[in-house]
Motif scaffolding. Structure first.
Motif, short mmCIF file in Angstrom:
data_model
loop_
_atom_site.label_atom_id
_atom_site.label_comp_id
_atom_site.label_asym_id
_atom_site.label_seq_id
_atom_site.Cartn_x
_atom_site.Cartn_y
_atom_site.Cartn_z
N TYR A 35 3.82 -4.03 -0.65
CA TYR A 35 4.74 -3.56 -1.72
C TYR A 35 6.11 -4.04 -1.44
O TYR A 35 6.63 -3.96 -0.18
CB TYR A 35 4.60 -2.15 -1.92
CG TYR A 35 3.19 -1.43 -2.06
CD1 TYR A 35 2.49 -0.93 -1.19
CD2 TYR A 35 2.93 -1.24 -3.66
CE1 TYR A 35 1.16 -0.37 -1.55
CE2 TYR A 35 1.72 -0.70 -3.85
CZ TYR A 35 0.90 -0.40 -2.75
OH TYR A 35 -0.45 0.09 -3.29
N GLN A 37 9.95 -1.92 -2.32
CA GLN A 37 10.61 -0.91 -3.00
C GLN A 37 11.84 -1.07 -3.22
O GLN A 37 12.81 -1.40 -2.27
CB GLN A 37 10.23 0.39 -2.05
CG GLN A 37 10.83 1.56 -2.74
CD GLN A 37 10.65 2.68 -1.85
OE1 GLN A 37 10.44 2.72 -0.53
NE2 GLN A 37 11.32 4.00 -2.25
N GLY A 40 15.05 2.73 -8.28
CA GLY A 40 15.10 2.62 -9.95
C GLY A 40 13.70 1.89 -10.07
O GLY A 40 13.23 1.90 -11.35
N LEU A 41 12.93 1.19 -9.56
CA LEU A 41 11.81 0.44 -9.88
C LEU A 41 10.60 0.87 -9.13
O LEU A 41 9.59 0.62 -9.49
CB LEU A 41 12.00 -1.15 -9.42
CG LEU A 41 13.01 -1.86 -10.13
CD1 LEU A 41 13.42 -3.30 -9.52
CD2 LEU A 41 12.93 -1.65 -11.56
N GLY A 42 10.54 1.79 -8.26
CA GLY A 42 9.45 2.37 -7.47
C GLY A 42 8.79 1.31 -6.52
O GLY A 42 9.63 0.36 -6.00
N LEU A 43 7.56 1.31 -6.54
CA LEU A 43 6.97 0.26 -5.44
C LEU A 43 6.03 -0.48 -6.50
O LEU A 43 5.53 -0.22 -7.42
CB LEU A 43 6.00 1.17 -4.72
CG LEU A 43 6.30 1.63 -3.47
CD1 LEU A 43 6.94 2.93 -3.75
CD2 LEU A 43 5.09 2.17 -2.59
N LEU A 45 3.55 -3.99 -6.41
CA LEU A 45 2.62 -4.33 -5.33
C LEU A 45 2.88 -5.99 -5.38
O LEU A 45 2.77 -6.63 -6.50
CB LEU A 45 1.17 -4.06 -5.82
CG LEU A 45 -0.02 -4.67 -5.32
CD1 LEU A 45 -0.15 -4.03 -3.83
CD2 LEU A 45 -1.33 -4.40 -5.79
N LEU A 90 7.01 -2.51 2.43
CA LEU A 90 6.17 -1.47 2.81
C LEU A 90 4.56 -2.09 2.70
O LEU A 90 4.27 -2.72 1.89
CB LEU A 90 5.91 -0.19 1.92
CG LEU A 90 7.38 0.60 2.10
CD1 LEU A 90 7.30 1.70 0.79
CD2 LEU A 90 7.46 1.35 3.19
N PRO A 109 6.10 2.16 8.42
CA PRO A 109 7.37 2.84 8.09
C PRO A 109 8.15 2.00 7.08
O PRO A 109 9.53 2.37 6.99
CB PRO A 109 7.86 2.88 9.44
CG PRO A 109 7.34 1.89 10.16
CD PRO A 109 6.08 1.71 9.65
#
Lengths: 116, 115
Positions: A35, A37, A40-43, A45, A90, A109
């Motif tokens: 992912y 990150q 404002g856009l989150g995760l 894929l 991530l 992490p």
């Protein structure tokens, strides 16, 4: 204790460089995920893999590729890094599921990549 | 298509007060819903999940979430907030069919608990 490790916590690269981000899990999980990150856009894929040598595109695969030669290792490759790939990356893994006992994803992490 | 929404970018609450972080879903059929938490400079940690069964799900660190089918919601709750609960919270739902196994995440809600 379950563990997902990522090769670097912080990475600085130059535009045009080829970048490798490595992820290793010690849980014998079949599934692995990459992912990015952004605030404002989150995760989002990028790619995922259900098995060795298998890969599936996620929502934003452009500019990325992946490699899974061994079950425990899933690599994300930026063929020619660009400044818009500056982000937190991530990695996650999970075991094979069924709908009666879906198992959660375990996350590493993160690697904060800066492309100059 | 699978989708979750977190309508609040930020939630602020005083320590000791109850907290709620909201999540709504729009997946068709029976959803499979998750909450994750991210502490500063860390990866995501699993809090709880709803697959089937009781609508009230209990998770880690004293958190719980209530699945409400009529309101298509899965709000995260805690009766008494701690300063250490300050973190970024993500709701997610599970892909089905051809996308089985992948999670679809909301944009996240930053929770701040002040002393």
């Amino acid at each position: 204790d379950v563990k997902v490790t990522q090769s670097s916590r912080y990475l600085v690269k130059r535009t045009g460089e080829k970048v490798f981000l490595e992820c290793v899990q010690d849980m014998d999980h079949e599934n692995m995920f990459w992912y990015r990150q952004d605030p404002g856009l989150g995760l989002r894929l990028i790619y995922f893999s259900y098995d060795v040598k298998m890969k599936e595109k996620g929502d934003i695969p452009e500019g990325y590729s992946v490699s899974r030669e061994k079950k425990e290792r899933f690599s994300l490759i930026l063929e020619s890094a660009s400044t818009n790939q500056t982000s937190m990356y991530l990695c996650a893994s999970s075991s094979t599921w069924d709908f009666s006992s879906y198992n959660e994803q375990f996350f590493g992490p993160g690697t904060r990549l800066t492309v100059l | 298509a699978q989708s979750v929404a977190q309508p609040e970018d930020q939630v602020n609450v005083a320590e000791g007060n109850p907290l709620t972080v909201k999540c709504t879903y729009s997946v068709s059929g029976n959803p499979y819903l998750f909450w994750y938490v991210q502490y500063p400079n860390r990866g995501l940690q699993f809090l709880l999940k709803y697959i089937t069964g009781d609508n009230l799900v209990k998770g880690s660190y004293g958190f719980e979430a209530e699945f409400n089918k009529s309101q298509t919601s899965f709000h995260l709750k805690k009766p008494s907030a701690l300063v250490s609960d300050s973190a970024l919270y993500f709701c997610a739902d599970l892909g089905k069919g051809s996308t089985l196994g992948r999670l679809y995440f909301g944009r996240g809600t930053q929770l701040t608990v002040w002393p």
